[in-house]
Design an enzyme around this catalytic site. Structure first.
Site, PDB file in Angstrom:
ATOM      1  N   HIS A 209       0.828  -1.119   0.012  1.00 35.26           N
ATOM      2  CA  HIS A 209      -0.047  -0.041  -0.143  1.00 35.26           C
ATOM      3  C   HIS A 209       0.835   1.172  -0.022  1.00 35.26           C
ATOM      4  CE1 HIS A 209       0.005   1.314   4.319  1.00 35.26           C
ATOM      5  NE2 HIS A 209       0.035  -0.022   4.534  1.00 35.26           N
ATOM      6  N   ASP A 229       5.653   1.136   7.115  1.00 35.68           N
ATOM      7  CA  ASP A 229       4.384   0.888   6.776  1.00 35.68           C
ATOM      8  C   ASP A 229       4.007   1.982   5.772  1.00 35.68           C
ATOM      9  OD1 ASP A 229       1.795   0.293   6.864  1.00 35.68           O
ATOM     10  OD2 ASP A 229       1.301   0.923   8.804  1.00 35.68           O
ATOM     11  N   GLU A 263      -5.262   2.203   1.968  1.00 34.62           N
ATOM     12  CA  GLU A 263      -5.439   0.727   2.938  1.00 34.62           C
ATOM     13  C   GLU A 263      -5.790   1.323   4.265  1.00 34.62           C
ATOM     14  OE1 GLU A 263      -3.508  -2.313   5.542  1.00 34.62           O
ATOM     15  OE2 GLU A 263      -3.171  -0.196   5.537  1.00 34.62           O
ATOM     16  N   GLU A 264      -4.952   2.459   4.869  1.00 35.77           N
ATOM     17  CA  GLU A 264      -5.154   2.768   6.220  1.00 35.77           C
ATOM     18  C   GLU A 264      -6.572   3.233   6.469  1.00 35.77           C
ATOM     19  OE1 GLU A 264      -2.827   1.943   8.059  1.00 35.77           O
ATOM     20  OE2 GLU A 264      -0.930   2.051   7.317  1.00 35.77           O
ATOM     21  N   ASP A 291       2.982  -5.904   3.136  1.00 36.20           N
ATOM     22  CA  ASP A 291       2.789  -4.792   4.085  1.00 36.20           C
ATOM     23  C   ASP A 291       3.786  -4.705   5.217  1.00 36.20           C
ATOM     24  OD1 ASP A 291       1.912  -2.783   5.389  1.00 36.20           O
ATOM     25  OD2 ASP A 291      -0.169  -3.214   5.660  1.00 36.20           O
ATOM     26  N   HIS A 368       2.239   4.122  12.260  1.00 37.64           N
ATOM     27  CA  HIS A 368       1.394   4.958  12.517  1.00 37.64           C
ATOM     28  C   HIS A 368       1.753   6.145  13.133  1.00 37.64           C
ATOM     29  CE1 HIS A 368      -1.670   1.742  11.301  1.00 37.64           C
ATOM     30  NE2 HIS A 368      -0.563   1.979  10.620  1.00 37.64           N
TER      31      HIS A 368
HETATM   32  C1  IPO Z   1       0.218  -5.136  10.300  1.00 38.43           C
HETATM   33  C2  IPO Z   1      -0.048  -6.152   9.588  1.00 38.43           C
HETATM   34  C3  IPO Z   1      -0.004  -7.618  10.019  1.00 38.43           C
HETATM   35  C4  IPO Z   1       0.530  -7.593  11.462  1.00 38.43           C
HETATM   36  I1  IPO Z   1       0.703  -9.660  12.183  1.00 38.43           I
HETATM   37  C5  IPO Z   1       0.585  -6.556  12.261  1.00 38.43           C
HETATM   38  C6  IPO Z   1       0.653  -5.417  11.671  1.00 38.43           C
HETATM   39  C7  IPO Z   1       0.201  -3.807   9.752  1.00 38.43           C
HETATM   40  C8  IPO Z   1      -1.286  -3.320   9.498  1.00 38.43           C
HETATM   41  N1  IPO Z   1      -2.292  -3.547  10.430  1.00 38.43           N
HETATM   42  C9  IPO Z   1      -1.146  -1.993   8.989  1.00 38.43           C
HETATM   43  O1  IPO Z   1      -1.371  -1.016   9.795  1.00 38.43           O
HETATM   44  N2  IPO Z   1      -0.798  -1.903   7.556  1.00 38.43           N
HETATM   45  O2  IPO Z   1      -1.094  -0.645   7.009  1.00 38.43           O
HETATM   46 ZN    ZN Z   2      -0.629   0.638   8.775  1.00 34.64          ZN
END
Ligand code: IPO
Ligand code: ZN
Length: 401
Positions: A209, A229, A263-264, A291, A368
């Site tokens: 993303h 991220d 995505e977020e 991701d 984040h």
């Molecule tokens: C994420 C994905 C898998 C795991 I295990 C922990 C964290 C990141 C996801 N939640 C995110 O913020 N993607 O942008």
């Molecule tokens: Zn994220």
């Protein structure tokens, strides 16, 4: 229930949600699907949220709920902050969409083999892949103020990636690079397609993303570098592309690489795209999501996420790692509902997988926040290179037989 910090977060989120609802006079409804633990969090900050349906799925109970759209930012903040990164949610523009997601109708996966049969080609491609390209992409993407799906710099980051991918594809008439516009927000996804030969109507999809966010509240000027991220995922994917294109490889199946918008914000870009594939009855041999690939938080190198993914394809990934990256170790973990764009494809019945940088318990604490920088991923890109190589091997092997 822990005390101290969570209480502070709750207070903060309450303020956010009050501010959000004060700002919107017309109450538009939004639907989200969400895991059971996240649903309980939502009830504490938005008591008026109503569950319209729920299903017991393997791994979790999932609810479809209707909320005031003005509360979405606060809900996202609460879930990210209080449940950690595993508590995602999926946004839906209508009740029908939300209900359809719960149904998880089976989709179209062509018969394909998970055999490994391109050893010489793949090995030479992987040998030519380099950390420095990944580093350059992460630094460029994280230099945008933010890549928020509603901000100007989020659009500029999309435009930048479009040009970078066009450069990679220069001179190839079988490759097309374009942006995919979305309803309701300005950030376009970016897509690169390598046309297949005799199996062109079947696609192999690799995604990451493009957008970034900070949990403390977004604005045009909020700093959200999103280096891990998910600039890392985009960078791993881009390095895989560079190797694939550089090798002159011509796939039998069509390869499509996508940097998803929003995505977020509840997997919005990928949901729109996966739904369009399903509506057009398109065949997808497999989907890979990258991701977060560059923060090594746990003992194993690559963690395969086992929920909302396809177990046969996950086994294929483990085989690819054993064959092409024999020094790496593999772990398995669960993510929770809708934690990244693979869930959008899984919801349409397509086989999806998500190799992840860490175990959930030890994942990157800076995501984040304004501290999600390359420096805070150990100032290295060796970890992301492992995922780039896995993606390259996946694209070649799944598109060739
Ligand atoms: C994420 C994905 C898998 C795991 I295990 C922990 C964290 C990141 C996801 N939640 C995110 O913020 N993607 O942008
Ligand atoms: Zn994220």
């Amino acid at each position: 229930m822990k005390s101290g910090l969570p209480k502070l977060c709750l207070l903060f989120v309450l303020c956010l949600s009050l501010a959000a609802s004060a700002g919107s006079s017309t109450k538009r409804r939004a639907w989200i699907t969400i895991g059971d633990a996240a649903y309980r969090q939502v009830k504490t900050i938005a008591p008026d949220a109503v569950s319209i349906d729920s299903r017991q799925l393997p791994g979790d109970k999932v609810h479809a709920i209707v909320v005031d759209e003005g509360r979405l930012a606060a809900i996202a903040g609460a879930i990210h902050q209080r449940l950690g990164q595993c508590g995602g949610f999926m946004y839906h523009g209508s009740e029908a969409e939300a209900r359809a997601t719960l149904e998880r109708r089976r989709g179209l996966a062509p018969t394909r083999s998970y055999r490994i049969g391109q050893r010489e080609l793949v090995k030479s491609m992987l040998a030519g892949m380099e950390e420095q390209h990944i580093e350059a992409t992460i630094l460029s993407l994280s230099a945008f103020t933010n890549r928020y799906y509603r901000s100007q710099s989020g659009v500029e980051a999309s435009n930048w990636l479009l040009s970078a991918w066009r450069e990679l594809a220069a001179g190839r008439t079988d490759i097309s690079v374009m942006q995919i516009n979305h309803r309701g927000y300005p950030q376009p996804s970016v897509s690169l397609i390598i046309a297949g030969s005799d199996l062109a109507e079947e696609s192999v999809i690799v995604g990451a993303h493009l957008d970034s966010i900070v949990g403390s509240g977004m604005s045009e000027t909020a700093r959200a570098p999103g280096a891990d991220d998910d600039a890392s995922g985009v960078a791993s994917m881009t390095e895989a592309l560079r190797a694939l294109i550089g090798s002159g490889y011509r796939p039998r199946r069509t390869i499509q690489v996508i940097a998803y918008a929003a995505e977020e914000a509840g997997l919005r870009g990928s949901q729109e795209i996966a739904r369009q594939f399903k509506q057009a009855n398109r065949k997808v041999a497999g989907v890979l999501q990258l991701d977060m690939t560059n923060y090594k938080g746990a003992a194993n190198d690559i963690y395969l996420i086992t929920d909302y993914t396809n177990s046969q394809q996950n086994a294929f990934l483990a085989q690819l790692i054993a064959t092409y990256l024999p020094r790496l170790t593999v772990g398995y973990d669960k993510c929770g509902y809708g934690c990244s764009d693979h869930a959008s494809w899984d919801a349409q019945g397509y086989p999806a997988s998500m190799p992840f940088e860490s175990s959930m318990a030890r994942d990157n604490p800076h995501i984040h926040t304004s501290r999600d920088t390359l420096a805070n991923s150990g100032n290295q890109t060796a970890h992301a290179l492992k995922f780039a190589r896995l993606a390259a091997a996946y694209m070649v092997e799944l598109s060739s037989q």
